[in-house]
Motif scaffolding. Structure first.
Motif, short mmCIF file in Angstrom:
data_model
loop_
_atom_site.label_atom_id
_atom_site.label_comp_id
_atom_site.label_asym_id
_atom_site.label_seq_id
_atom_site.Cartn_x
_atom_site.Cartn_y
_atom_site.Cartn_z
N HIS A 199 4.08 6.52 5.95
CA HIS A 199 3.90 7.49 4.87
C HIS A 199 3.75 8.88 5.48
O HIS A 199 2.99 9.06 6.43
CB HIS A 199 2.64 7.18 4.05
CG HIS A 199 2.64 5.84 3.39
ND1 HIS A 199 1.63 4.94 3.53
CD2 HIS A 199 3.55 5.25 2.57
CE1 HIS A 199 1.90 3.85 2.83
NE2 HIS A 199 3.07 4.02 2.24
N TYR A 206 -8.56 6.87 4.17
CA TYR A 206 -7.49 5.91 3.90
C TYR A 206 -8.10 4.54 3.71
O TYR A 206 -9.22 4.27 4.15
CB TYR A 206 -6.46 5.90 5.03
CG TYR A 206 -7.00 5.50 6.38
CD1 TYR A 206 -7.06 4.16 6.77
CD2 TYR A 206 -7.44 6.46 7.28
CE1 TYR A 206 -7.56 3.79 8.01
CE2 TYR A 206 -7.94 6.10 8.53
CZ TYR A 206 -7.99 4.76 8.88
OH TYR A 206 -8.50 4.40 10.11
N LYS A 207 -7.34 3.64 3.07
CA LYS A 207 -7.82 2.28 2.82
C LYS A 207 -7.33 1.31 3.88
O LYS A 207 -8.11 0.56 4.45
CB LYS A 207 -7.38 1.81 1.43
CG LYS A 207 -7.94 0.45 1.05
CD LYS A 207 -7.58 0.08 -0.38
CE LYS A 207 -8.20 -1.27 -0.76
NZ LYS A 207 -7.88 -1.66 -2.16
N THR A 265 -5.59 10.76 2.60
CA THR A 265 -5.98 12.02 1.97
C THR A 265 -7.04 12.69 2.83
O THR A 265 -7.57 12.10 3.77
CB THR A 265 -6.53 11.80 0.55
OG1 THR A 265 -7.66 10.92 0.61
CG2 THR A 265 -5.47 11.18 -0.35
N ASN A 292 0.84 -1.19 0.00
CA ASN A 292 0.00 0.00 0.00
C ASN A 292 0.88 1.24 0.00
O ASN A 292 1.53 1.55 0.99
CB ASN A 292 -0.92 0.01 1.23
CG ASN A 292 -1.75 1.28 1.29
OD1 ASN A 292 -2.29 1.71 0.27
ND2 ASN A 292 -1.86 1.88 2.46
N ASP A 293 0.90 1.93 -1.12
CA ASP A 293 1.72 3.13 -1.24
C ASP A 293 0.89 4.40 -1.18
O ASP A 293 1.39 5.50 -1.43
CB ASP A 293 2.50 3.10 -2.56
CG ASP A 293 3.49 1.94 -2.61
OD1 ASP A 293 4.11 1.66 -1.57
OD2 ASP A 293 3.61 1.31 -3.68
N GLU A 294 -0.40 4.27 -0.85
CA GLU A 294 -1.29 5.43 -0.82
C GLU A 294 -1.36 6.01 0.59
O GLU A 294 -1.85 5.35 1.50
CB GLU A 294 -2.68 5.03 -1.28
CG GLU A 294 -2.75 4.49 -2.70
CD GLU A 294 -4.15 4.08 -3.09
OE1 GLU A 294 -5.10 4.43 -2.34
OE2 GLU A 294 -4.31 3.41 -4.12
#
Length: 662
Positions: A651, A596-597, A571, A566-568
């Motif tokens: 992140h 977020y996921k 937001t 997971n690179d996201e």
């Protein structure tokens, strides 16, 4: 006071130093258990299965025998939504949860004269927590608060002095009994409610009723089923059949049998919140063979929950499976007695039989894709899938075939994996397969269940195996000793889904007094390791793990694991104005959704808000995942603030937000 009324009050409150035989025409010491129960019913004392009036008026007795005046946190009726000792997976629930009817800001009053010794702020667990030390010596914990009232000023001063959102401080401010102490809310985890604990010291917690706390509960405990096993034979009984006095015995006249009962309590209609119970007892004729009362808990001994409330794959359905720690004899009559925290008692008489009239199959699994699952802390294989076209092949050492098709050997029903190991002692794996029509999900399946039997008294394991091309290594220490004669088995398989392929480890609920070191080497996916929440069904990253092709992590309980890339980063959604509690009043706040996921934030300090060079305190509301900022601390509409976030996967991201018009 007449003897009948005295009996009712003493039975509900657990009167110390009073001989119930002297206070009632029903003499428990001289009567047969069933005659005693009939006598209670005749005198309108305790009718089996009936609702009883909660004995919540008048003084309560503590475990030390001292009388306590009644205490209502809100000075009005409030129903329970969770009870003391309730199953919370790896721990017991240490207090009561009171409904605030989905409203923030209910005033919480001081239970006695005392001092606020500690305040802490966190977006998870207890949320905003107040510890109040009373003159009685007990510490009262009030969690998930929306505001600490006038003490919010001290909290905010600490936040701005340290530039941290999550803070802890010791106000040492005095309050008198009945003073406005704090305000209920939804900080931390959950909808608006009050979590109340009563602590004797840093380790011991007591049932708040014993400290005088008044609760509203109008429904007696309910019994949803029974399970009986001996060795590797296993049977369940539905609530309907059990209510008629029958429990299915899977073996003929063998001793001892082991038993678990599924029980839940509710406080009111509609029955939205299943809770745990205070007391469970089992009588064989006039002999009490098992008794467990949840009036005290120890933080250090929370792991005991796995020995008493057995984990099942349908863990988030109503009720807990209570293990009856007694040697059950097949040719005896029994009486089960269950009491909730308001004094309601439900009883069942039962005997054991090979079959029970009206018995129906109990659901033993939920959210389960593979045929491997856990029920009552034991790995099971759903061989009923043989009926829809699944095949199961037993493999031994050096890939030797032990059975081409287990469907031809065993009955087509959920079966203990230990039963298959008993039949094939050299069992190392079970290969199962089915075409797309048989699975019912449009995809064929061809997978392996790796199997590792181990001894009843074995407390450590070092097991290496492969699932397809995935190498799985497990080192386990501090395994609890088994409490019955069932063969103990570890098992792991791979489950393929549309979103995430993951490894299932069984039996679930196997918690260790040491630790579980697990290593995964997946040549097709060397991504970081995540674990699956048992009831939330959300994935959480292991905060500490090795990197590279071989990923290793540690915990103290078996978990389902996935390799997820997971690179996201998180937001932000659109900011909007709302109201929230601060300083005991509703205040305008800016709420900003956090999206977020997989990877949320580890704590409130992972969020930093600035206006220019000025740091601004922000609260993270983990449900519904929003950043909350007091309007008075923000610049004017049209100006910008900067929000920096670091999530659990490390992140880092920064966003500029324009303050909207109010």
């Amino acid at each position: 006071m007449n003897t009948v009324l005295n009996k009712v009050i003493c039975f509900a409150l657990g009167c110390a130093g009073i001989s119930l035989a002297q206070q009632s025409p029903c003499n428990e010491e001289t009567m047969d258990a069933f005659a005693y129960e009939d006598c209670l019913a005749e005198h309108n004392l305790t009718v089996p299965g009936a609702e009883a009036k909660p004995a919540s008026d008048g003084p309560r007795l503590t475990v030390l025998g001292a009388k306590q005046p009644p205490y209502s946190p809100f000075n009005k009726d409030a129903y329970l939504t969770s009870s003391f000792g309730e199953n919370r997976g790896t721990r017991y629930h240490a207090g009561f949860d009171f409904s605030t009817q989905m409203e923030e800001g209910w005033v919480v009053y001081a239970p006695e004269n005392g001092t606020v010794t500690e305040l802490s702020v966190s977006p998870f667990m207890y949320g905003k927590l107040m510890l109040f030390k009373g003159e009685s010596g007990k510490t009262w914990a009030f969690a998930h608060q929306s505001s600490f009232g006038k003490l919010d000023e001290m909290v905010m001063a600490k936040q701005y002095a340290t530039k941290k959102n999550d803070v802890k401080l010791k106000p040492n401010v005095r309050y008198k009994k009945g003073d406005t102490l704090t305000f209920a809310g939804s900080s931390g985890i959950g909808n608006p409610h009050l979590h109340l604990e009563v602590r004797l010291d840093n380790d011991r917690i007591i049932n708040p009723v014993l400290a005088g706390t008044v609760i509203s509960d109008t429904i007696a405990p309910q019994i949803f089923g029974a399970a009986v096993w001996q060795g590797n034979e296993f049977a369940t009984t539905s609530a309907e059949a059990f209510s008629k006095g029958c429990a299915v015995n899977p073996v003929k006249n063998e001793f001892p049998l082991h038993m678990a009962i599924k029980i839940a309590d509710y406080s009111r209609e509609p029955k939205d919140n299943p809770m745990s119970i205070r007391r469970i007892e089992v009588w064989r004729y006039d002999e009490k063979v098992y008794s467990k009362t949840y009036d005290t808990l120890s933080y250090k001994k929370m792991i005991n929950i796995r020995d008493e409330l057995l984990w099942a794959e349908e863990a988030d359905t109503a009720g807990d499976w209570h293990y009856i720690g007694a040697r059950i004899a097949p040719l005896s009559s029994y009486r089960l007695e269950v009491e909730d925290f308001a004094g309601h008692v439900t009883t069942r008489k039962f005997t054991l039989h090979p079959k029970c009239k009206g018995n129906s199959q109990l659901a033993t699994t939920q959210f389960q894709t593979s045929p491997l699952y856990t029920f009552l802390a034991k790995p099971m294989i759903d061989l009923f899938r043989c009926e829809s076209g699944y095949t199961f092949k037993a493999m031994g050492s050096k890939d030797a075939t032990l059975s081409e098709d287990l469907c031809k050997v065993f009955k087509h029903k959920p079966t203990l994996l230990a039963k298959i190991v008993e039949t094939y002692p050299d069992l190392k794996a079970i290969q199962y397969s089915a075409d797309a029509k048989s699975t019912g999900n449009g995809r064929e399946v061809d997978e392996t269940i790796a199997v590792f039997p181990f001894g009843k008294h074995q407390t450590s394991i070092n097991w290496n195996t492969k699932i397809g091309d995935i190498a799985v290594g497990q080192k386990i220490s501090g395994i609890p000793v088994g409490h019955d004669s069932t063969i103990r088995v570890l098992a792991v398989t791979r489950t393929r889904t549309d979103s995430v392929d993951y490894l299932e480890f069984h039996p679930k609920g196997l918690q260790f007094r040491g630790k579980w070191d697990v290593c995964i080497e997946n040549p097709d996916n060397p991504a970081p390791l995540y674990w699956l929440g048992e009831t939330s069904r959300n994935w959480f990253i292991f905060s500490k793990q090795s990197s590279g092709k071989k990923r290793c992590a540690s915990t103290n309980e078996l978990r389902d694991i996935a390799s997820i890339q997971n690179d996201e980063p998180p937001t932000l959604g659109f900011p909007y104005w709302a109201d929230a509690m601060a300083f005991g009043l509703n205040q305008p706040v800016l709420r900003i959704p956090l999206i977020y996921k997989y990877d949320g934030i580890p704590d409130g300090n992972a969020i930093n808000v600035k206006s220019g060079k000025n740091w601004i305190a922000a609260e993270y509301d983990s449900e519904p995942r929003e950043i909350v900022i007091l309007a008075e601390k923000l610049p004017d509409a049209g100006e910008k603030i900067n929000i920096q976030i670091q999530d659990e996967a490390k992140h880092k991201v920064s966003y500029d937000i324009t303050i909207p018009e109010m």
